[in-house]
Design a protein around this motif. Structure first.
Motif, mmCIF file in Angstrom:
data_model
loop_
_atom_site.group_PDB
_atom_site.id
_atom_site.type_symbol
_atom_site.label_atom_id
_atom_site.label_comp_id
_atom_site.label_asym_id
_atom_site.label_seq_id
_atom_site.Cartn_x
_atom_site.Cartn_y
_atom_site.Cartn_z
ATOM 1 N N SER A 37 -1.994 -8.296 10.260
ATOM 2 C CA SER A 37 -3.080 -9.155 10.732
ATOM 3 C C SER A 37 -2.895 -10.585 10.238
ATOM 4 C CB SER A 37 -4.429 -8.613 10.251
ATOM 5 O OG SER A 37 -4.688 -7.343 10.814
ATOM 6 N N LEU A 38 -2.439 -10.714 9.003
ATOM 7 C CA LEU A 38 -2.206 -12.044 8.447
ATOM 8 C C LEU A 38 -1.183 -12.816 9.287
ATOM 9 C CD1 LEU A 38 -2.590 -14.136 6.197
ATOM 10 C CD2 LEU A 38 -0.820 -12.931 4.881
ATOM 11 N N ALA B 158 -2.512 -25.569 4.188
ATOM 12 C CA ALA B 158 -2.057 -24.496 3.296
ATOM 13 C C ALA B 158 -2.021 -23.133 3.987
ATOM 14 C CB ALA B 158 -2.967 -24.427 2.066
ATOM 15 N N ILE B 159 -2.723 -22.994 5.109
ATOM 16 C CA ILE B 159 -2.807 -21.686 5.768
ATOM 17 C C ILE B 159 -1.433 -21.152 6.201
ATOM 18 C CG2 ILE B 159 -3.676 -20.503 7.819
ATOM 19 C CD1 ILE B 159 -6.233 -22.155 7.563
ATOM 20 N N PRO B 160 -0.568 -21.940 6.859
ATOM 21 C CA PRO B 160 0.737 -21.376 7.285
ATOM 22 C C PRO B 160 1.609 -20.903 6.121
ATOM 23 C CG PRO B 160 0.265 -23.433 8.452
ATOM 24 C CD PRO B 160 -0.745 -23.319 7.360
ATOM 25 N N ARG B 161 1.298 -21.389 4.901
ATOM 26 C CA ARG B 161 2.140 -21.012 3.764
ATOM 27 C C ARG B 161 1.599 -19.824 2.985
ATOM 28 N NH1 ARG B 161 2.045 -26.433 4.462
ATOM 29 N NH2 ARG B 161 4.059 -27.528 4.475
ATOM 30 N N THR B 162 0.468 -19.295 3.412
ATOM 31 C CA THR B 162 -0.104 -18.153 2.689
ATOM 32 C C THR B 162 0.739 -16.912 2.895
ATOM 33 O OG1 THR B 162 -1.546 -17.708 4.574
ATOM 34 C CG2 THR B 162 -2.466 -19.021 2.793
ATOM 35 N N SER B 163 0.954 -16.163 1.827
ATOM 36 C CA SER B 163 1.776 -14.955 1.908
ATOM 37 C C SER B 163 1.010 -13.694 1.544
ATOM 38 C CB SER B 163 2.988 -15.092 0.978
ATOM 39 O OG SER B 163 2.562 -15.334 -0.349
ATOM 40 N N SER B 164 -0.264 -13.818 1.175
ATOM 41 C CA SER B 164 -1.053 -12.642 0.814
ATOM 42 C C SER B 164 -2.438 -12.749 1.421
ATOM 43 C CB SER B 164 -1.169 -12.512 -0.711
ATOM 44 O OG SER B 164 -1.964 -13.551 -1.252
ATOM 45 N N THR B 165 -3.029 -11.596 1.655
ATOM 46 C CA THR B 165 -4.382 -11.582 2.229
ATOM 47 C C THR B 165 -5.399 -12.181 1.260
ATOM 48 O OG1 THR B 165 -4.680 -9.329 1.412
ATOM 49 C CG2 THR B 165 -3.852 -9.579 3.654
ATOM 50 N N TRP B 166 -5.166 -11.988 -0.054
ATOM 51 C CA TRP B 166 -6.100 -12.539 -1.050
ATOM 52 C C TRP B 166 -6.105 -14.061 -0.977
ATOM 53 C CZ3 TRP B 166 -5.788 -15.922 -5.092
ATOM 54 C CH2 TRP B 166 -6.863 -15.956 -5.981
ATOM 55 N N THR B 167 -4.953 -14.681 -0.887
ATOM 56 C CA THR B 167 -4.858 -16.144 -0.791
ATOM 57 C C THR B 167 -5.501 -16.632 0.490
ATOM 58 O OG1 THR B 167 -2.767 -16.036 -2.001
ATOM 59 C CG2 THR B 167 -3.275 -18.088 -0.880
ATOM 60 N N PHE B 168 -5.252 -15.911 1.572
ATOM 61 C CA PHE B 168 -5.830 -16.304 2.852
ATOM 62 C C PHE B 168 -7.356 -16.266 2.783
ATOM 63 C CE2 PHE B 168 -7.207 -15.556 7.218
ATOM 64 C CZ PHE B 168 -6.475 -16.513 7.922
ATOM 65 N N GLY B 169 -7.906 -15.201 2.186
ATOM 66 C CA GLY B 169 -9.352 -15.111 2.056
ATOM 67 C C GLY B 169 -9.928 -16.196 1.161
ATOM 68 N N ALA B 170 -9.208 -16.516 0.063
ATOM 69 C CA ALA B 170 -9.684 -17.557 -0.852
ATOM 70 C C ALA B 170 -9.724 -18.907 -0.149
ATOM 71 C CB ALA B 170 -8.783 -17.612 -2.081
#
Length: 777
Positions: A22-23, A74-86
Motif C-alpha cells: 500500500s505504501l 519527504a513523502i517519496p523518500r519514506t521507506s516504512s509505514t510508521w514514517t509515512f504515518g508520522a
C-alpha cells in the motif's frame, strides 16, 4: 474461480506485506494530493491578505507553507509505514496551525475554517495507510482544531451548525472513505497474492514451479556474499514412465506428491524446492558441495523407502556448487550433467559435478608426478588418467619446429594407453564438453614444462566449448596461471557440431582480444566449407590429410597447389596434416604450404623428440623440387614444341594469303590437336575452327557451350599472353576447356594482318595420364 474474500489479515507477515505494498501505491497519490493542499493553503494566505483587520505576520503563515512543502517532499523518500504515518500526522497539525494563523483577526473565523474542518479529514481519509493511522491522525487533527480554532464564545445556533457539519457529515464521511478505500486496497492485494501464488506453485505437489524457482534463485545469487556457498541438487525419479504406463497416471501423481513431501521434510525453510517439470525436481540450498551431497544422499534414501505397486521408488541425483559470477541456469546445467551420469551409471545414486579446468591446476604439484619420475602431469578422470602427447609442426620455409599440437591420451594405472574408442566414447552431451575443458588444463600444465619457450601450442577445442559464454576469459586465466601467454596458444576449432558460424565468428573476436590465434581444423571434411572460413577468419587453416592426396579427375594432377593459393589470397596461413611419405612432403613444399605435420616429421609422444632428422627431410624435399623443376619444364616444352613449330608455319601461310583450311592442314593432323582457330582483336572467333584428331564430339557433354563460334576469349590467359608477345608462339598452363570439358593446353601466336591484328592458335588435349605439366604457375 479466484476468491476475493475480505476476511481479516490474521497473518502478521501478510499484513505487513500488504501495508508495504500500500505504501508503494500511496506515495505518488499522497504526494500529488498534499502538494495540491499546499497550493490551496497559499491561496488562503492570499485571500486573508485581502481582508482588513489585524493579521498574523505574513512570514509566519508562509513558514507554515514551507514546512508543509518540506513534508510533501519527504513523502517519496519514506521507506516504512510508521514514517509515512508520522508525516501525515505532522502535516495535519501544521495545517491546523496554519489555518489558525490565517483566521486570526478576521470578523467571522468559522466562515473560513468550517469548510476546511469538513473537507480536510474527508480528503485525507483515503491517504491513511492503516486504520490506526486514520484514528490517531483524525483525533489529533480535531483536537488541535478545537483547541486553536473554536476558543471564542459562540451562539447556540452556531454550535449546532458546527457539530452538525463535523460530527454528522465530516467524521462519518471520512470514516466511510477510509475504510472503503482500505477494503478495496486489501482485496486487491489479496487477489494479487493469490494470483502470484498460483502462478508460482505447481498445483500437484504444492512446490514452486520452474519459473518461480529460477526467479527466486536469481535474486538469491545476485545478493550472495563472496564467502557464501550455494549448491543445487537436481533429481529425477527413475523409471517414472513405466509407473504411469503400467498403473495409471493417478498412481504416478501420488508418487510425485510423496516425493515432494520428502523434499519438503528433508530441507530447511531457507532452501528453495521446486518441481522443474515432469518427474524432475530441484533444490537450491545454502551449503557447499559436501553438504549438498550429504543432503542428496539422505533424500535418496528417503525416496527409496516410498512404495510403488511393483516395489519401491528410486531417484537419481546430480549435485553442483555455485561458482562466482555463474548464473542459475549454468549451475543447473552442471547439476543436470551430473544427474545424467547418475542415470547412465545405474540410477538410484548421487553424482557430483565434474571439476572445472581451473581447479585441475590446483592439485598438489608433488602429487602430480607418478612414481618413477614420469615427466608429464596426469589427472585422474573416471577410472584412468588424462595426459598429453605432443606432435610437432614444422615451418617448411624455415625448416624448423614452430609448434606442437597437444593430443589427449588416457592411461591406466600401469601406464598402458586407453583405446580412443573408450576415451572418447559417446556420453551425455555435456560430458564431451567437460572432457574438452579438462584436456585444456592438462595440456597447458604439461606444455609449460615440456615445450620450448618460443613454440606455439595448438589446443583442440570443440565448437560448443569455443562459443561457451565466458570461456574466453576463463581460458586466458588458465593460460596465465601456468605461466604462458595467450599469444603462444593457437586454438584449433575441431570439425564437430555444436555452434553456428555466427556464434563462432563472435567468439573468435573475444579470443583474439586476449591474444589467442585461431585455427580451423580438417578443412575439406564434414562441416568445413569456404563460407565457414570467410566468416570466422582464422589465422591458420589445417587441411584434412586426404587433401594432400586428392587429384583432379582424369589427369591425376594434385589440387593442393591451387587450394593453398586460394587460402593465401584469403589471408590465411596453411597447415597440411597427415604428411606420411617423402612424396607428400615434396608436394607440400612445391604447393607453398606454410606448415606441415605428420608421422614423417614426428609422431605424437609424451617427450619432445630432437628435430634434426625432420630438418634434413625438409631440406632434401627442397633439393628435389629445385632439381625436378628444370626437368619438368624441359619435358613440357619438348611435348609442346612440335605444335609451336607447326603453328608458326601456319601463321606464315595465313600472312601469305593461304586459306585457313590449307594453312592449318599439317597442324590439324598432329595427335593432340583438338581444334585450330583464329580470333580477332576482340577475342571473337573468325570463321569455323578446324578440328583435329583429338576432337571428340561425343565426349563433349557441355553441349550448350560446345560451340565457340560466338564466344569471346580475350579474357583468357592464352589470348593475353599472345598479345603481349606478338610473333612468338606461347603455350598456356593446362586449363579446363569449356568446349570439351577436358584439361587442355593452348598454343597461340599474335599476327598482324593488313587490316587488323589476330591471334591464331591450337587447343591440345592434355587429359592423358603421364603428360608433363608445368612446374608451377
Amino acid at each position: 474461480m479466484l476468491s476475493t474474500s475480505t476476511k481479516p489479515l490474521s497473518d502478521s507477515g501478510l499484513r505487513d506485506r500488504f501495508h508495504r505494498r500500500s505504501l508503494e501505491h500511496q506515495r505518488p497519490l499522497s504526494t500529488v494530493t498534499l502538494a495540491f493542499t499546499v497550493v490551496a493553503f497559499l491561496c488562503l494566505v492570499g485571500a486573508r491578505n485581502m481582508v482588513n483587520g489585524p493579521a498574523t505576520p505574513l512570514a509566519y503563515r508562509l513558514s507554515c507553507a514551507l514546512v508543509l512543502a518540506l513534508l510533501v517532499m519527504a513523502i517519496p523518500r519514506t521507506s516504512s509505514t510508521w514514517t509515512f504515518g508520522a508525516i501525515g500526522v505532522a502535516y495535519s497539525l501544521v495545517l491546523v496551525a496554519g489555518l489558525a494563523l490565517n483566521v486570526s483577526g478576521v470578523e467571522h473565523p468559522l466562515l473560513w475554517v468550517l469548510p476546511a474542518m469538513v473537507a480536510i479529514p474527508i480528503c485525507a481519509a483515503p491517504l491513511w495507510l492503516t486504520p490506526m493511522h486514520f484514528f490517531v491522525g483524525s483525533a489529533l487533527f480535531y483536537a488541535a482544531a478545537f483547541a486553536t480554532l473554536f476558543g471564542a464564545p459562540r451562539t447556540h445556533d452556531v454550535d449546532v451548525v458546527v457539530w452538525m457539519w463535523i460530527v454528522a457529515i465530516g467524521v462519518p464521511t471520512s470514516a466511510v472513505f477510509h475504510f472503503g478505500f482500505y477494503r478495496f486496497r486489501r482485496n486487491q492485494f489479496l487477489l494479487e497474492s493469490q494470483l502470484a501464488q498460483l502462478a508460482a506453485t505447481d498445483p500437484l505437489t504444492g512446490l514452486q514451479n520452474r519459473r518461480a524457482f529460477v526467479k527466486q534463485a536469481e535474486r538469491r545469487l545476485e545478493v550472495i556474499a563472496p564467502d557464501e556457498r550455494v549448491s543445487a541438487i537436481f533429481l529425477d525419479i527413475d523409471s517414472f514412465k513405466s509407473l504411469n504406463d503400467r498403473f495409471g497416471h493417478a498412481v504416478g501423481d501420488h508418487a510425485l506428491y510423496e516425493v515432494a513431501q520428502v523434499l519438503m521434510e528433508g530441507t530447511s525453510a531457507d532452501d528453495s524446492v521446486s518441481r522443474i517439470g515432469g518427474e524432475e525436481f530441484a533444490v537450491l540450498l545454502r551449503d557447499g558441495l559436501a553438504g549438498a551431497l550429504a543432503l542428496a544422499e539422505r533424500l535418496r534414501s528417503a525416496i527409496a523407502a516410498i512404495e510403488r505397486p511393483d516395489g519401491h521408488l528410486t531417484a537419481s541425483f546430480g549435485v553442483a556448487e555455485h561458482r562466482s559470477g555463474e548464473s542459475i541456469m549454468v549451475l543447473l546445467d552442471r547439476a543436470d550433467e551430473a544427474l545424467l551420469r547418475a542415470k547412465h551409471s545405474g540410477r538410484n545414486r548421487v553424482c557430483a559435478e565434474r571439476a572445472l579446468p581451473l581447479e585441475l591446476l590446483q592439485f598438489d604439484a608433488d602429487a602430480a608426478y607418478e612414481e618413477g619420475g614420469a615427466a608429464e602431469r596426469r589427472h585422474r578422470w573416471e577410472d584412468y588418467y588424462l595426459t598429453s602427447h605432443f606432435q610437432p609442426l614444422y615451418s617448411l620455409s624455415h625448416q624448423k619446429q614452430v609448434g606442437f599440437e597437444a593430443l589427449l591420451r588416457g592411461e591406466q594405472d600401469d601406464g598402458t594407453l586407453v583405446p580412443p574408442v573408450v576415451l572418447f566414447a559417446p556420453r551425455p552431451s555435456s560430458d564431451e564438453g567437460a572432457l574438452d575443458r579438462a584436456s585444456h588444463a592438462v595440456h597447458l600444465a604439461n606444455a609449460r614444462k615440456l615445450l620450448p619457450g618460443d613454440a606455439w601450442l595448438f589446443l583442440n577445442i570443440l565448437p560448443a566449448t569455443f562459443i561457451a559464454e565466458g570461456y574466453a576469459d576463463r581460458l586466458a586465466a588458465i593460460v596465465r596461471a601456468v605461466g604462458l601467454e595467450p599469444e603462444q596458444v593457437i586454438l584449433e576449432i575441431l570439425e564437430s557440431h555444436g555452434g553456428s558460424v555466427d556464434d563462432m565468428s563472435r567468439a573468435a573476436a573475444l579470443y583474439r582480444e586476449h591474444g589467442f590465434l585461431i585455427a580451423v581444423d580438417d578443412f575439406g571434411a564434414g562441416q568445413s566449407n569456404l563460407d565457414r572460413l570467410l566468416r570466422i577468419r582464422p589465422d591458420l587453416v589445417k587441411l584434412d590429410g586426404e587433401l594432400i592426396r586428392a587429384t583432379s579427375h582424369g589427369t591425376e594432377q594434385p589440387i593442393l597447389p591451387k587450394l593453398v593459393s586460394l587460402l593465401h589470397q584469403a589471408g590465411m596461413l596453411v597447415v597440411v596434416e597427415g604428411v606420411e611419405t617423402t612424396e607428400e612432403l615434396i608436394l607440400a613444399v612445391e604447393s607453398n604450404v606454410d606448415f606441415a605435420q605428420g608421422y614423417l616429421l614426428g609422431r605424437p609422444a609424451a617427450e619432445i623428440a630432437p628435430p634434426e632428422s625432420a630438418h634434413q627431410r625438409i631440406d632434401d624435399a627442397f633439393d628435389v623440387i629445385a632439381q625436378g623443376r628444370a626437368r619438368q619444364h624441359a619435358l613440357f616444352e619438348s611435348e609442346v614444341e612440335p605444335y609451336r613449330s607447326a603453328l608458326s608455319r601456319a601463321a606464315d601461310d595465313l600472312l601469305a594469303g593461304v586459306l585457313m583450311e590449307q594453312a592449318f592442314a599439317a597442324l590439324a593432323t598432329l595427335e593432340r590437336c583438338v581444334s585450330c582457330f583464329i580470333l580477332n582483336d576482340s577475342g571473337r572467333q573468325i570463321g569455323n575452327e578446324l578440328r583435329g584428331p583429338a576432337w571428340n564430339g561425343e565426349a563433349a557433354s557441355l553441349q550448350p557451350v560446345a560451340n565457340p563460334q560466338y564466344a569471346r576469349w580475350d579474357h583468357r590467359p592464352y589470348f593475353r599472353n599472345a598479345v603481349l608477345f606478338p610473333g612468338v608462339a606461347v603455350a598456356s598452363n593446362p586449363y579446363l576447356s569449356l568446349a570439351s570439358g577436358r584439361p587442355c593446353v593452348a598454343v597461340t601466336l599474335a599476327v598482324q594482318f593488313a587490316t587488323e591484328r589476330a591471334v591464331v592458335g591450337v587447343e591440345l588435349d592434355w587429359s592423358a595420364v603421364g603428360l608433363p605439366w608445368p612446374a608451377g604457375d
